[in-house]
Scaffold this motif. Sequence first.
Motif, PDB file in Angstrom:
ATOM      1  N   ASP A 479       0.834  -1.212   0.000  1.00 38.90           N
ATOM      2  CA  ASP A 479       0.000   0.000   0.000  1.00 38.90           C
ATOM      3  C   ASP A 479       0.864   1.255   0.000  1.00 38.90           C
ATOM      4  O   ASP A 479       0.560   2.232  -0.692  1.00 38.90           O
ATOM      5  N   ALA A 480       1.958   1.219   0.770  1.00 38.53           N
ATOM      6  CA  ALA A 480       2.844   2.390   0.823  1.00 38.53           C
ATOM      7  C   ALA A 480       3.513   2.616  -0.526  1.00 38.53           C
ATOM      8  O   ALA A 480       3.698   3.761  -0.958  1.00 38.53           O
ATOM      9  N   CYS A 481       3.884   1.543  -1.216  1.00 37.32           N
ATOM     10  CA  CYS A 481       4.487   1.687  -2.547  1.00 37.32           C
ATOM     11  C   CYS A 481       3.497   2.361  -3.496  1.00 37.32           C
ATOM     12  O   CYS A 481       3.869   3.248  -4.272  1.00 37.32           O
ATOM     13  N   VAL A 486       6.004   4.159  -5.775  1.00 33.86           N
ATOM     14  CA  VAL A 486       7.229   3.366  -5.841  1.00 33.86           C
ATOM     15  C   VAL A 486       6.909   2.031  -6.527  1.00 33.86           C
ATOM     16  O   VAL A 486       5.929   1.376  -6.198  1.00 33.86           O
ATOM     17  N   VAL A 487       7.729   1.689  -7.505  1.00 33.98           N
ATOM     18  CA  VAL A 487       7.558   0.446  -8.252  1.00 33.98           C
ATOM     19  C   VAL A 487       8.110  -0.704  -7.407  1.00 33.98           C
ATOM     20  O   VAL A 487       9.116  -0.529  -6.716  1.00 33.98           O
ATOM     21  N   ILE A 488       7.458  -1.863  -7.438  1.00 39.11           N
ATOM     22  CA  ILE A 488       7.958  -3.004  -6.661  1.00 39.11           C
ATOM     23  C   ILE A 488       8.690  -3.961  -7.592  1.00 39.11           C
ATOM     24  O   ILE A 488       8.171  -4.343  -8.636  1.00 39.11           O
ATOM     25  N   GLU A 489       9.889  -4.328  -7.200  1.00 39.88           N
ATOM     26  CA  GLU A 489      10.682  -5.234  -8.021  1.00 39.88           C
ATOM     27  C   GLU A 489      10.187  -6.672  -7.889  1.00 39.88           C
ATOM     28  O   GLU A 489       9.843  -7.122  -6.801  1.00 39.88           O
ATOM     29  N   ILE A 490      10.150  -7.365  -9.035  1.00 43.19           N
ATOM     30  CA  ILE A 490      10.138  -8.828  -8.987  1.00 43.19           C
ATOM     31  C   ILE A 490      11.567  -9.189  -9.347  1.00 43.19           C
ATOM     32  O   ILE A 490      11.950  -9.146 -10.517  1.00 43.19           O
ATOM     33  N   ASN A 491      12.372  -9.466  -8.357  1.00 39.88           N
ATOM     34  CA  ASN A 491      13.766  -9.807  -8.627  1.00 39.88           C
ATOM     35  C   ASN A 491      13.771 -11.177  -9.294  1.00 39.88           C
ATOM     36  O   ASN A 491      13.280 -12.161  -8.737  1.00 39.88           O
ATOM     37  N   ALA A 492      14.291 -11.239 -10.530  1.00 37.84           N
ATOM     38  CA  ALA A 492      14.125 -12.423 -11.360  1.00 37.84           C
ATOM     39  C   ALA A 492      15.214 -13.464 -11.175  1.00 37.84           C
ATOM     40  O   ALA A 492      15.158 -14.531 -11.779  1.00 37.84           O
ATOM     41  N   ASN A 493      16.195 -13.171 -10.324  1.00 34.03           N
ATOM     42  CA  ASN A 493      17.204 -14.185 -10.036  1.00 34.03           C
ATOM     43  C   ASN A 493      16.491 -15.418  -9.473  1.00 34.03           C
ATOM     44  O   ASN A 493      15.722 -15.294  -8.522  1.00 34.03           O
ATOM     45  N   LYS A 510      -4.194  -3.448  -6.076  1.00 36.99           N
ATOM     46  CA  LYS A 510      -4.106  -2.136  -5.431  1.00 36.99           C
ATOM     47  C   LYS A 510      -3.553  -1.076  -6.379  1.00 36.99           C
ATOM     48  O   LYS A 510      -3.341   0.069  -5.990  1.00 36.99           O
ATOM     49  N   GLY A 511      -3.221  -1.493  -7.590  1.00 40.76           N
ATOM     50  CA  GLY A 511      -2.714  -0.531  -8.574  1.00 40.76           C
ATOM     51  C   GLY A 511      -1.205  -0.355  -8.554  1.00 40.76           C
ATOM     52  O   GLY A 511      -0.686   0.619  -9.086  1.00 40.76           O
ATOM     53  N   ALA A 512      -0.490  -1.296  -7.944  1.00 37.82           N
ATOM     54  CA  ALA A 512       0.970  -1.179  -7.907  1.00 37.82           C
ATOM     55  C   ALA A 512       1.561  -1.458  -9.278  1.00 37.82           C
ATOM     56  O   ALA A 512       1.032  -2.248 -10.048  1.00 37.82           O
ATOM     57  N   MET A 513       2.678  -0.802  -9.564  1.00 33.96           N
ATOM     58  CA  MET A 513       3.455  -1.095 -10.761  1.00 33.96           C
ATOM     59  C   MET A 513       4.595  -2.011 -10.340  1.00 33.96           C
ATOM     60  O   MET A 513       5.197  -1.815  -9.283  1.00 33.96           O
ATOM     61  N   LEU A 514       4.879  -3.031 -11.160  1.00 31.61           N
ATOM     62  CA  LEU A 514       5.959  -3.974 -10.848  1.00 31.61           C
ATOM     63  C   LEU A 514       7.046  -3.866 -11.921  1.00 31.61           C
ATOM     64  O   LEU A 514       6.775  -3.396 -13.022  1.00 31.61           O
ATOM     65  N   SER A 515       8.253  -4.306 -11.581  1.00 33.39           N
ATOM     66  CA  SER A 515       9.311  -4.309 -12.587  1.00 33.39           C
ATOM     67  C   SER A 515      10.038  -5.645 -12.525  1.00 33.39           C
ATOM     68  O   SER A 515      10.405  -6.109 -11.450  1.00 33.39           O
ATOM     69  N   ILE A 516      10.215  -6.289 -13.684  1.00 34.46           N
ATOM     70  CA  ILE A 516      10.908  -7.584 -13.726  1.00 34.46           C
ATOM     71  C   ILE A 516      12.392  -7.322 -13.937  1.00 34.46           C
ATOM     72  O   ILE A 516      12.829  -6.969 -15.030  1.00 34.46           O
ATOM     73  N   ASN A 517      13.168  -7.448 -12.871  1.00 40.08           N
ATOM     74  CA  ASN A 517      14.578  -7.054 -12.884  1.00 40.08           C
ATOM     75  C   ASN A 517      15.503  -8.259 -12.691  1.00 40.08           C
ATOM     76  O   ASN A 517      15.374  -8.968 -11.700  1.00 40.08           O
ATOM     77  N   PRO A 518      16.435  -8.474 -13.631  1.00 38.48           N
ATOM     78  CA  PRO A 518      17.281  -9.670 -13.511  1.00 38.48           C
ATOM     79  C   PRO A 518      18.357  -9.556 -12.430  1.00 38.48           C
ATOM     80  O   PRO A 518      18.888 -10.557 -12.009  1.00 38.48           O
ATOM     81  N   ASP A 519      18.700  -8.336 -12.004  1.00 38.44           N
ATOM     82  CA  ASP A 519      19.788  -8.176 -11.034  1.00 38.44           C
ATOM     83  C   ASP A 519      21.022  -8.907 -11.565  1.00 38.44           C
ATOM     84  O   ASP A 519      21.711  -9.623 -10.835  1.00 38.44           O
ATOM     85  N   ALA A 520      21.269  -8.722 -12.874  1.00 34.96           N
ATOM     86  CA  ALA A 520      22.344  -9.471 -13.533  1.00 34.96           C
ATOM     87  C   ALA A 520      23.700  -8.954 -13.095  1.00 34.96           C
ATOM     88  O   ALA A 520      23.941  -7.751 -13.078  1.00 34.96           O
ATOM     89  N   HIS A 521      24.595  -9.869 -12.746  1.00 31.16           N
ATOM     90  CA  HIS A 521      25.971  -9.522 -12.403  1.00 31.16           C
ATOM     91  C   HIS A 521      26.923  -9.923 -13.530  1.00 31.16           C
ATOM     92  O   HIS A 521      28.135  -9.804 -13.410  1.00 31.16           O
ATOM     93  N   GLU A 522      26.362 -10.457 -14.608  1.00 32.88           N
ATOM     94  CA  GLU A 522      27.133 -10.779 -15.812  1.00 32.88           C
ATOM     95  C   GLU A 522      26.142 -10.934 -16.957  1.00 32.88           C
ATOM     96  O   GLU A 522      24.929 -10.996 -16.730  1.00 32.88           O
TER      97      GLU A 522
END
Length: 565
Positions: A479-481, A486-493, A510-522
């Motif tokens: 709710d605070a996001c 504030v977008v909520i990450e779906i960390n895809a690792n 609730k209307g949140a926006m999500l982001s699919i983030n690989p958190d890639a280190h290579e």
Amino acid sequence: MLTNDDISAAFKLTASLMDLHGENPFKAKSFSSAVYQIEKIETNLAEKPKNELISLGISDGMASKIIEFAQKGTFADLQQLLDKTPKGVLEMMSVKGLGGKKVKALWDELKIESIYELLEACNAGKVAQIKGFGEKTQEAIIKEISFRTANVDKMHYADTEEIAFLLESVLKNIQVVESVSLSGQFRRRMEIIDELQLVIATKNFDAIFQFLNGYEKLIPNPKMSNPFAWRGFWKNEDNMPSLKIEVKLTQPQSFVNQVFANSAAESHLTRNHSGKNLLQILKTQKFQSEQEIYHSANLPYLVPEIRENLFEFDLTEEPKLIEMSDLRGSLHNHSTYSDGKNTLLQMANACIEMKLEYFGICDHSQTAFYANGLTEERVLKQHAEIEQLNKQLAPFKILKGIESDILNDGRLDYPDEILKTFDFVVASVHSNLRMDLEKATTRLLKAIENPYTTILGHPTGRLLLRREGYPLDFPKIIDACVANNVVIEINANPWRLDLDWRWIHYAISKGAMLSINPDAHEIAGLKDMYYGVLTARKGGAVKANILNTMSLQEIEIFLIKFDKL
Ligand SMILES: [Zn+2]
Ligand SMILES: [Zn+2]
């Protein structure tokens, strides 16, 4: 190739093993101090001749060991110590908080030689009585070992894929097999798989049993099998049983019914729909397709991954869930500026090859000194490089981001003058992961309310099968996001998949926006976005719910619009 981290880890282990075997403490100390030296050096040591190693401040003796290690993959001191350490004792040293000296005490005084014996001794209260241990340590050990052993044959979804597709194709090639389908947790894309299940349609059960019993990669478990279900294990590299495997056999005309019954969560099958549940409907006839099954219950077709009795029965039509091809860019990635393996340019080029339009760089921030986090000065240096590269790579664009540590009190770890120079900020917790629900929630809320936070990174800090996340009041955080844009990450690792899919539908509703983030280190890590897509689908996300389905132009407008200052 041998990295400096590999060398540090091997030297640390050598020092611990010397403590364990009660060897000369000065000798152990020389390895520990070498580790301290190595951690300050940024260039790769394994490639250097001895005189250069010495000029970097490494002692003559340690330099020889680095060279030996680089050539042989081990060095004599370490190998001798490993040879005289029982495997179980070595494993005990991997328990958090147990160094060489503590394990020596357990080994000497209680004759404990394995993790299982250690757990028993803890449960009997014996460990707390040894000098230097105490009740608290004993409890922490119990907690960690219980968590590990509970997960002993479970696997991350990503690790089972290769096994699943290999087994499926091998079975398809058997002449008497008419159809094969993966089912169970795997078909539902669960983040953890404890049993890999398949269904086979055939008229010749004996032939299938014979094949499975003889197949080199499988270990049969006749006690757990019956005439309709072969059960056993996958053989790991050490020829030991690992993942549980179940192959159900069925007559061809019952194949669709059987696959369906074996793919959905129990509560999905038993949920009542105007007087009848799906299991009862299955008994009325043999279906030709899963679509027909849903239609005969007056329900829209529901893809396997959402058959969890969570939100899917509220849908009035088949949802058009997010797909890999909807993604237009990748946010939250690392480069050699912090703890990544590839340079900014290499990462950007890999994104261009993946037909993406933008690449968000989010190296670690200054508090993350262990990950070579960026000081303010290095942030500015990186920004200059990005501007240069953007001229070269246009219309592709590198977005200036940062993964800013959330400090204990919820503040971000740069002053506002620096925070405002970024295009976007991912705020993540990396330290003090053991807070209770109230403290952890308050800490995150403060970070979410920070006007510079664009995305909340890996919300719970969990590492699947390895470390539980800190507890959170999810509705409050989500709710605070929403309230703070504030977008909520779906960390895809595949080790994280955090935000958990069980909360995605709530967030979307609730209307949140999500982001699919690989958190890639290579470069290879960029492909992990696929596992994020599976997680998002499982939570019912469609294209419009995901930030990085925006085109470059759209996301630039989005980032300006939500720049609240
Ligand atoms: Zn992180
Ligand atoms: Zn990261």
